[in-house]
Design a protein around this motif. Structure first.
Motif, PDB file in Angstrom:
ATOM      1  N   GLU A   6       2.759 -15.952 -27.457  1.00 24.73           N
ATOM      2  CA  GLU A   6       2.624 -17.277 -28.038  1.00 24.73           C
ATOM      3  C   GLU A   6       1.284 -17.355 -28.751  1.00 24.73           C
ATOM      4  O   GLU A   6       0.250 -16.974 -28.203  1.00 24.73           O
ATOM      5  CB  GLU A   6       2.708 -18.357 -26.958  1.00 24.73           C
ATOM      6  N   GLY A   8      -1.295 -19.897 -31.144  1.00 22.69           N
ATOM      7  CA  GLY A   8      -1.609 -21.202 -31.700  1.00 22.69           C
ATOM      8  C   GLY A   8      -1.748 -21.051 -33.205  1.00 22.69           C
ATOM      9  O   GLY A   8      -2.381 -20.100 -33.676  1.00 22.69           O
ATOM     10  N   ARG A  42       2.473 -23.929 -33.160  1.00 20.99           N
ATOM     11  CA  ARG A  42       2.546 -22.689 -32.390  1.00 20.99           C
ATOM     12  C   ARG A  42       3.620 -21.773 -32.939  1.00 20.99           C
ATOM     13  O   ARG A  42       4.505 -22.204 -33.665  1.00 20.99           O
ATOM     14  CB  ARG A  42       2.795 -22.952 -30.919  1.00 20.99           C
TER      15      ARG A  42
END
Length: 83
Positions: A6, A8, A42
């Protein structure tokens, strides 16, 4: 074995940004898929385990910088045509 990362991502403002970042991430060798959203900013990337996080970050940064440069150029052209 598939891995999920993941990231940002700031600077996206519209669906076109999402599409552009998604395409950039999915073009990286070893990436299976990318789910990108403006809010909350994201990207969730599924890859085969051979992709370094830094490569994914670089793909996003280069893509967003290109989008920002195009916006600046378009804004400058609009400013000139208003004169």
């Amino acid at each position: 074995m598939a891995e999920v990362v993941e990231l940002g991502v700031t600077g996206m403002t519209c669906g076109h940004c999402v599409e552009t970042v998604t395409n950039a991430l999915e073009s990286v060798d070893g990436v299976d898929s990318a789910e990108v959203s403006v809010d909350p900013g994201r990207a969730e990337v599924t890859h085969d385990g051979s992709v370094a996080r830094a490569v994914l970050v670089a793909a996003v940064l280069v893509t967003l910088e290109c989008v920002a440069a195009l916006r600046r150029a378009k804004g400058a052209a609009n400013d000139e045509s208003a004169s």
